[in-house]
Design a protein around this motif. Structure first.
Motif, short mmCIF file in Angstrom:
data_model
loop_
_atom_site.label_atom_id
_atom_site.label_comp_id
_atom_site.label_asym_id
_atom_site.label_seq_id
_atom_site.Cartn_x
_atom_site.Cartn_y
_atom_site.Cartn_z
N TYR B 44 52.61 10.02 80.99
CA TYR B 44 53.00 8.62 81.30
C TYR B 44 52.90 7.82 82.94
O TYR B 44 52.95 8.30 83.81
CB TYR B 44 54.96 8.54 80.62
CG TYR B 44 54.77 8.84 79.43
CD1 TYR B 44 54.75 8.66 78.36
CD2 TYR B 44 55.23 10.24 79.80
CE1 TYR B 44 54.90 8.67 76.69
CE2 TYR B 44 55.92 10.53 78.13
CZ TYR B 44 55.24 10.42 77.26
OH TYR B 44 56.01 10.29 75.88
N SER B 123 59.80 10.12 80.22
CA SER B 123 59.71 8.26 80.23
C SER B 123 60.51 7.82 80.86
O SER B 123 60.34 6.48 81.26
CB SER B 123 59.12 7.85 79.00
OG SER B 123 60.04 8.20 77.49
N VAL B 310 55.40 1.24 74.30
CA VAL B 310 54.71 1.73 74.71
C VAL B 310 52.79 1.94 74.37
O VAL B 310 52.80 1.09 73.00
CB VAL B 310 54.06 3.10 74.00
CG1 VAL B 310 53.55 4.46 74.37
CG2 VAL B 310 55.76 3.78 74.64
N THR B 312 48.59 2.45 74.70
CA THR B 312 47.73 4.08 74.13
C THR B 312 46.98 4.13 74.93
O THR B 312 46.29 3.64 74.30
CB THR B 312 48.15 4.88 72.69
OG1 THR B 312 49.38 5.26 72.44
CG2 THR B 312 47.55 6.21 72.49
N GLY B 313 47.12 5.52 75.94
CA GLY B 313 45.29 5.41 76.35
C GLY B 313 44.92 4.64 77.49
O GLY B 313 45.60 3.62 78.42
N VAL B 335 52.96 3.07 79.50
CA VAL B 335 51.06 3.77 78.94
C VAL B 335 51.25 4.83 78.57
O VAL B 335 51.80 5.72 79.55
CB VAL B 335 50.38 3.35 80.03
CG1 VAL B 335 48.81 3.72 79.33
CG2 VAL B 335 49.92 1.42 80.16
N LYS B 336 50.78 5.62 77.59
CA LYS B 336 50.90 6.92 77.16
C LYS B 336 49.87 7.35 77.06
O LYS B 336 48.67 6.75 77.01
CB LYS B 336 51.67 7.08 76.20
CG LYS B 336 51.48 8.91 75.61
CD LYS B 336 52.62 8.67 74.30
CE LYS B 336 52.38 10.09 74.11
NZ LYS B 336 53.18 9.84 72.25
#
Lengths: 337, 337
Positions: B44, B123, B310, B312-313, B335-336
């Motif tokens: 994260y 997180s 969140v 993503t990427g 950001v995951k």
């Protein structure tokens, strides 16, 4: 026989710089003393910048500009009649009586005995070991908290009652001290007090350049008596975690326009992690005596000097008051009756 | 086989709002681990407003805008290789590695172990029990020092990671809490958190009127994340001895013009005896764990809620970052990978 009293009261609000006609001297007779009361006769009266806005001690009136209010202020007074066993005739007191020649007190609120034969003259209770001295002492040591030897202190209105004490206490605490004042005579005075650098802000080509020159390591502590553009010029030159004591804003007391509500300076306060604090010294009143013990020691040791400018006569109160804003005098301004 | 790493670096200075082309993603191979080192893989990543100005942890570079510098930031990372006996593969850590997918650490500086099966998801170490949570906790309790029950707290950017925690901690401490945020959805969220009043500052007819309406007894504590005109509007509505924590100035981060150097607001600071302090939370880092113990208790008790948004990427870092300034999201933005 009734005691007559003269007092300065407000006829009109101050707008911009105070004018003589905003005030008038009235005469009235005081009632006879009741049990527990004392009759006071002013010996020395103080004029201080806060009087531009302040109100009479212990009045809860919301509007400081109320017409008919006495001008606020402290004085050294002599007890000339007493129906209070704690006070004898000829005792000296510090009293929050306002701009008056005579007043009646219950001997309890807003009054403190002053030694008749103290180590310093009674008038110093209005200055170096009075409200201005306490302001310098706690404003510098408690609000600005000098942290480590050699920090740079910048003070303006530095030849005044507060500023001159601030700078000297800074030196006692091992700071590098830079002062700004409004005449060459004042600059000479500041240098004689041991300031590391001193400038006449009225003739210096650039305030910013003078600060940069005299504070090559930046400003750690800013003791601000002036406000306005001076404040705005110093802030960007502060070091990280600098401390700013806002003690006065004499450049702003007489402004006619309402204050602007936009202040991007707060971003500087954030990025530099500054602590900016406005204060009034009455919050420390219980600790004043402790401060004065230290200060008397410093005075006797020669490390803390003070100067008084004396006007003579009750009628001169207004002229003495205005000299604060005109910047014509050095040190503490008092009026002697 | 060398570990490849992707990282965001600065191609150009930010001018005004950051633009995608100010940054670029570069790829490089990391050297083999030396003894004592560990290899980290981001799980994260955090985006926070300070990144608009901040620099990489422990870099002493003077210019935060140096071209070629990585973007600064914290991440929760997994240890994927270890030559340090204190760390096992699959350990989770909080690391100040910047916007990078992989990094090497000596396991000592800028790195903290995170429990893999803690009472809260990992997180949260970037949010409610991380830097933003600590900022809320110490900014409110240490800088603003709520003095007596029922004081009024005003907080802006109130639906953000810091603001939402500030308001709830204020409620826990018995304050009256008023929040301002930038959408009706956020206002609904704030009310669900127990804020006494909440407003959409974008649609409110008058910010001043809204503050006066919701703070009938004035503002005792102002936790400012926004700065700019918001700051200037609140200051005249502060009560005497009010405390202002300048935590952020998100309205100002992207300004193109240099800051004005004139700030008559200092007269307000004086007359109201305000304490205005800018702070960064790293100064309290030794006490964070103590704060988090309390906060975990409050979370388990239902008194302190948090929300995460969140993305993503790794490629979404910039979008996530910009959403902070666009005000489009609620709670902590992460950001995951």
């Amino acid at each position: 026989m009734a005691q007559m009293c003269r007092k300065w009261i407000k006829r009109e609000k101050f707008v911009g710089f105070p004018k003589r006609e905003n005030l008038e001297i009235v005469e009235e007779s005081l009632p006879p003393l009741e049990d527990g009361e004392i009759l006071l006769e002013a010996v020395y009266l103080s004029v201080d910048p806060y009087m531009r806005y302040g109100r009479v001690y212990n009045r809860k009136d919301k509007d400081r500009d109320d017409i008919g209010l006495e001008m606020p202020g402290t004085q050294i007074a002599r007890v000339i009649q007493s129906k209070n066993p704690k006070y004898d005739v000829n005792d000296l007191v510090l009293a929050y009586s306002g701009w008056v020649t005579h007043s009646i007190s219950n001997g309890e609120k807003g009054i403190h005995k002053v030694p008749v034969n103290g180590s310093l003259p009674p008038s110093t209770r209005l200055g170096i070991i009075g409200m201005p001295g306490a302001t310098a002492y706690f404003g510098l040591l408690d609000i600005c908290k000098p942290i480590k030897e050699g920090e740079t202190l910048l003070v303006n209105a530095a030849a005044g009652a507060v500023g001159s004490a601030v700078g000297q206490i800074g030196k006692i605490k091992g700071m590098r001290v830079v002062g700004f004042a409004g005449s060459d005579e004042k600059v000479t005075y500041l240098k004689s007090l041991g300031f590391d650098a001193a400038y006449n802000y009225k003739t210096v080509p650039s305030l910013e350049a003078a600060i940069k020159e005299s504070c090559p390591n930046g400003v750690d502590v800013f003791f601000d008596n002036v406000g306005g553009d001076f404040f705005g010029t110093v802030l960007p030159l502060m070091n990280k975690k600098g401390r700013v004591a806002i003690c006065g804003a004499i450049a702003e007391y007489n402004r006619k326009e309402p204050l602007s509500q936009t202040c991007p300076i707060n971003h500087l306060i954030l990025r530099k992690q500054l602590n900016v604090r406005g204060f009034i010294i009455l919050d420390w009143v219980d600790d004043w005596d402790k401060a004065f013990s230290n200060m008397i020691f410093w005075i006797q040791d020669g490390d803390l000097k003070y100067r008084e400018t004396v006007f003579t006569g009750f009628d001169k109160m207004f002229d003495a008051f205005m000299s604060l804003f005109e910047g014509t005098n050095i040190g503490k301004i008092i009026v002697k009756i």
